[in-house]
Scaffold this motif. Structure first.
Motif, PDB file in Angstrom:
ATOM      1  N   LEU A  54      -6.304  15.567  -4.590  1.00  0.00           N
ATOM      2  CA  LEU A  54      -5.862  14.324  -5.574  1.00  0.00           C
ATOM      3  C   LEU A  54      -4.904  13.666  -4.831  1.00  0.00           C
ATOM      4  O   LEU A  54      -4.312  14.092  -4.172  1.00  0.00           O
ATOM      5  N   LEU A  55      -4.601  12.775  -4.677  1.00  0.00           N
ATOM      6  CA  LEU A  55      -3.796  11.600  -5.088  1.00  0.00           C
ATOM      7  C   LEU A  55      -2.151  11.870  -4.960  1.00  0.00           C
ATOM      8  O   LEU A  55      -1.516  12.168  -4.491  1.00  0.00           O
ATOM      9  N   SER A  56      -2.022  13.081  -6.404  1.00  0.00           N
ATOM     10  CA  SER A  56      -0.873  13.389  -6.391  1.00  0.00           C
ATOM     11  C   SER A  56      -0.328  14.537  -5.263  1.00  0.00           C
ATOM     12  O   SER A  56       0.383  15.202  -5.481  1.00  0.00           O
ATOM     13  N   MET A  76      -9.823  12.396  -4.103  1.00  0.00           N
ATOM     14  CA  MET A  76     -10.640  12.116  -4.412  1.00  0.00           C
ATOM     15  C   MET A  76      -9.699  10.718  -5.079  1.00  0.00           C
ATOM     16  O   MET A  76      -9.230  10.513  -6.381  1.00  0.00           O
ATOM     17  N   ALA A  77      -9.821  10.424  -4.147  1.00  0.00           N
ATOM     18  CA  ALA A  77      -9.376   8.587  -4.345  1.00  0.00           C
ATOM     19  C   ALA A  77      -9.450   7.563  -3.040  1.00  0.00           C
ATOM     20  O   ALA A  77     -10.333   8.199  -1.956  1.00  0.00           O
ATOM     21  N   VAL A  78     -10.045   7.080  -3.501  1.00  0.00           N
ATOM     22  CA  VAL A  78      -9.852   5.913  -1.978  1.00  0.00           C
ATOM     23  C   VAL A  78      -8.916   5.920  -0.895  1.00  0.00           C
ATOM     24  O   VAL A  78      -9.252   5.947   0.105  1.00  0.00           O
ATOM     25  N   GLY A  79      -7.641   5.711  -1.291  1.00  0.00           N
ATOM     26  CA  GLY A  79      -6.306   5.849  -0.588  1.00  0.00           C
ATOM     27  C   GLY A  79      -6.175   7.371   0.138  1.00  0.00           C
ATOM     28  O   GLY A  79      -6.508   7.755  -0.899  1.00  0.00           O
ATOM     29  N   TYR A  80      -6.073   7.283   0.904  1.00  0.00           N
ATOM     30  CA  TYR A  80      -5.558   8.821   1.137  1.00  0.00           C
ATOM     31  C   TYR A  80      -4.548   9.016   1.966  1.00  0.00           C
ATOM     32  O   TYR A  80      -3.760  10.015   3.359  1.00  0.00           O
ATOM     33  N   VAL A 101     -16.926   4.014  -5.147  1.00  0.00           N
ATOM     34  CA  VAL A 101     -17.646   4.225  -6.347  1.00  0.00           C
ATOM     35  C   VAL A 101     -15.956   3.411  -7.173  1.00  0.00           C
ATOM     36  O   VAL A 101     -16.250   3.179  -8.441  1.00  0.00           O
ATOM     37  N   LEU A 102     -15.654   3.273  -7.057  1.00  0.00           N
ATOM     38  CA  LEU A 102     -14.226   2.875  -8.006  1.00  0.00           C
ATOM     39  C   LEU A 102     -14.188   1.228  -7.978  1.00  0.00           C
ATOM     40  O   LEU A 102     -12.967   0.752  -7.909  1.00  0.00           O
ATOM     41  N   THR A 103     -14.934   0.481  -6.950  1.00  0.00           N
ATOM     42  CA  THR A 103     -14.314  -0.773  -6.106  1.00  0.00           C
ATOM     43  C   THR A 103     -14.375  -2.010  -7.211  1.00  0.00           C
ATOM     44  O   THR A 103     -13.635  -2.580  -7.611  1.00  0.00           O
ATOM     45  N   ALA A 234      -2.721  -2.004  -5.503  1.00  0.00           N
ATOM     46  CA  ALA A 234      -3.113  -1.243  -4.392  1.00  0.00           C
ATOM     47  C   ALA A 234      -2.046  -0.307  -3.886  1.00  0.00           C
ATOM     48  O   ALA A 234      -2.685   1.158  -4.232  1.00  0.00           O
ATOM     49  N   ARG A 235      -0.921  -0.289  -3.353  1.00  0.00           N
ATOM     50  CA  ARG A 235       0.168   1.446  -3.076  1.00  0.00           C
ATOM     51  C   ARG A 235       1.522   0.716  -3.639  1.00  0.00           C
ATOM     52  O   ARG A 235       1.381  -0.418  -2.918  1.00  0.00           O
ATOM     53  N   GLY A 236       2.604   1.724  -3.810  1.00  0.00           N
ATOM     54  CA  GLY A 236       3.221   1.000  -3.976  1.00  0.00           C
ATOM     55  C   GLY A 236       4.497   1.108  -2.975  1.00  0.00           C
ATOM     56  O   GLY A 236       5.050   0.039  -2.837  1.00  0.00           O
ATOM     57  N   PRO A 281       0.254   2.392 -15.846  1.00  0.00           N
ATOM     58  CA  PRO A 281       0.133   3.931 -15.352  1.00  0.00           C
ATOM     59  C   PRO A 281      -0.477   4.115 -14.764  1.00  0.00           C
ATOM     60  O   PRO A 281      -0.894   4.725 -14.872  1.00  0.00           O
ATOM     61  N   HIS A 282      -0.347   2.972 -12.823  1.00  0.00           N
ATOM     62  CA  HIS A 282      -1.709   3.280 -12.008  1.00  0.00           C
ATOM     63  C   HIS A 282      -3.611   3.912 -12.853  1.00  0.00           C
ATOM     64  O   HIS A 282      -3.704   5.004 -12.231  1.00  0.00           O
ATOM     65  N   LEU A 283      -3.844   2.875 -12.896  1.00  0.00           N
ATOM     66  CA  LEU A 283      -5.486   2.866 -13.717  1.00  0.00           C
ATOM     67  C   LEU A 283      -6.388   2.053 -13.238  1.00  0.00           C
ATOM     68  O   LEU A 283      -7.540   2.088 -12.887  1.00  0.00           O
ATOM     69  N   ALA A 293     -18.022   9.206 -10.802  1.00  0.00           N
ATOM     70  CA  ALA A 293     -19.022   8.992  -9.713  1.00  0.00           C
ATOM     71  C   ALA A 293     -17.228   9.418  -8.374  1.00  0.00           C
ATOM     72  O   ALA A 293     -18.082   9.632  -7.246  1.00  0.00           O
ATOM     73  N   MET A 294     -16.280   9.116  -8.895  1.00  0.00           N
ATOM     74  CA  MET A 294     -15.498  10.163  -7.740  1.00  0.00           C
ATOM     75  C   MET A 294     -15.202  11.431  -7.684  1.00  0.00           C
ATOM     76  O   MET A 294     -15.327  12.146  -6.758  1.00  0.00           O
ATOM     77  N   VAL A 295     -15.415  12.111  -9.019  1.00  0.00           N
ATOM     78  CA  VAL A 295     -15.187  13.440  -8.885  1.00  0.00           C
ATOM     79  C   VAL A 295     -16.991  13.989  -7.943  1.00  0.00           C
ATOM     80  O   VAL A 295     -16.795  14.727  -7.283  1.00  0.00           O
TER      81      VAL A 295
END
Ligand code: GLV
Length: 319
Positions: A54-56, A76-80, A101-103, A234-236, A281-283, A293-295
Motif C-alpha cells: 500500500l502507499l504506506s 494498491m493505489a493509483v499513485g506509486y 477503479v477509484l476515479t 492528489a499528493r501532499g 485524512p486521505h479519504l 475494486a482496488m483490492v
C-alpha cells in the motif's frame, strides 16, 4: 511444484486476500491495520514471489534486495510515488497500480471538498455542534457561489477529467494545465501561470514527481486570486504547506480543502488552527466499492504475472 508465495504488507478490506488464496498462492498476510515497518517488510518478502503493498510502504532497492525472488510489486493505489520504479525495473520486477477503479470515488471526494470549502461546511458544522449557534442570521457564514465561476485543474488525467465532468452540473467553466494538452478535452488548456491567475477554485490532480514538488509554493499562491480556493486530493508534496498556511492566514487565498499532506500522517500545525482550511485524512478512494475494486485489481495483477501472463495495469516494463 510449490505454490508461489505472495506477501501482503497490511490489512486490506473485502475481498481481502480471498482472490489470492483462491488462486492457490501461499499467502503471507500481515493482517495488521498499520503501516508495515521496513524491517518487518524485509522479513515478509524474504521468500516472496509477489508483494501486495500500500502507499504506506516504501518499496526501494533495500527492500528489493531483501526479496530476491520478487517478480511483482502490486501497489494498491493509483499513485506509486512510494515505489522506486527504476529500482524495480533494473531488477526485472513488474510494478502495477490500481487506476480507473477509484476515479469516480476520488472525483466525488474532490467535489465534497470544493463544496465544503466554498460553503464553509466545516465551520458551520462546528458552530452547530458547540451550542453557540443563536439561530438563523442573514449574514452568517456566507460562502462562495460556484455558478459562473472558473474551475482550474492542474493535471488532466482520468481523475482530473472526472472532476471536470462534474463541473458542468455546477455551472462552472473549466480550464486546465497539463504536461501537454489532452486531445478532445472539452476544457480549455492554459499555461500554468494563466491557470493560477484565472482559477476561482484550483484543484490539484497531478502525480507526485520531482517536477510537481511544491508546484504550489509562495509565488504560486501569490499569483492566485485572494478569493480563490485550493483543493488537493492528489499528493501532499505538490503543495508547500508552510507557504499555504502563510497565505491562508494573510488572506492571500480564501480557503483550502486538503485530503493529502506533505508528511502524512503529520499535518502542519498551522493548518489545524485555520477555520478556512477543511482537512480530511486521505479519504480520496475511501468507498467500499472503490476499495473492493482496488483490492481485486491488485490481486488480479498478481495472479496474471505470477501465472506468466501480462499485467493488467502495468506501471513499468519489467522484462
Ligand atoms: C490513493 O491516494 C491512491 O493513490 O490510490
Amino acid at each position: 511444484m510449490s505454490s508461489p508465495i505472495v506477501a501482503v504488507s497490511r490489512q486490506i478490506p473485502a475481498p481481502s486476500v480471498e482472490p489470492l488464496t483462491q488462486a492457490g498462492f501461499d499467502v503471507r498476510y500481515r493482517d495488521v491495520d498499520s503501516p508495515c515497518p521496513p524491517e518487518e517488510l524485509r522479513a515478509l518478502v524474504a521468500e516472496a514471489d509477489g508483494l501486495l503493498c500500500l502507499l504506506s510502504e516504501r518499496i526501494d532497492g533495500a527492500l528489493l534486495a531483501a526479496g530476491p525472488r520478487l517478480r511483482i510489486v502490486a501497489n494498491m493505489a493509483v499513485g506509486y510515488d512510494n515505489v522506486d520504479v527504476d529500482a524495480c525495473t533494473a531488477r526485472g520486477v513488474q510494478v502495477t497500480n490500481t487506476p480507473d477503479v477509484l476515479t469516480d470515488a476520488t472525483a466525488d471526494l474532490t467535489w465534497a471538498l470544493i463544496l465544503a470549502v466554498a460553503r464553509r461546511i466545516g465551520e458551520g458544522e462546528r458552530l452547530a455542534r458547540t451550542g453557540r449557534w443563536a439561530g438563523w442570521r442573514p449574514g452568517e457564514l456566507l460562502g462562495m457561489g460556484l455558478d459562473g465561476k472558473t474551475l482550474g485543474i492542474f493535471g488532466m488525467g482520468k481523475i482530473g477529467a472526472a472532476v471536470a465532468r462534474r463541473a458542468v452540473g455546477f455551472g462552472m467553466a473549466v480550464i486546465y494545465h497539463n504536461r501537454r494538452p489532452v486531445p478532445d478535452s472539452p476544457a480549455q488548456y492554459v499555461g500554468r501561470d494563466e491557470l493560477l491567475r484565472r482559477a476561482d477554485v484550483l484543484v490539484l490532480n497531478a502525480p507526485s514527481t520531482p517536477e510537481t514538488r511544491h508546484t504550489i509554493d509562495a509565488a504560486a499562491l501569490a499569483a492566485m486570486k485572494p478569493t480563490a480556493l485550493l483543493i488537493n486530493t492528489a499528493r501532499g508534496p505538490l503543495v508547500d504547506e508552510a507557504a499555504l498556511v502563510d497565505a491562508l492566514r494573510a488572506g492571500g487565498i480564501a480557503g483550502a480543502g486538503l485530503d493529502v499532506y506533505e508528511a502524512e500522517p503529520v499535518i502542519h500545525p498551522g493548518l489545524l488552527e485555520l477555520d478556512n482550511a477543511v482537512l480530511l485524512p486521505h479519504l480520496g478512494s475511501a468507498t467500499r466499492e472503490a476499495r473492493a475494486a482496488m483490492v481485486q485489481l491488485a490481486c488480479d495483477n498478481l495472479v496474471a504475472v505470477l501465472g506468466g501472463a501480462a499485467p493488467l495495469t502495468p506501471v513499468n516494463r519489467a522484462g
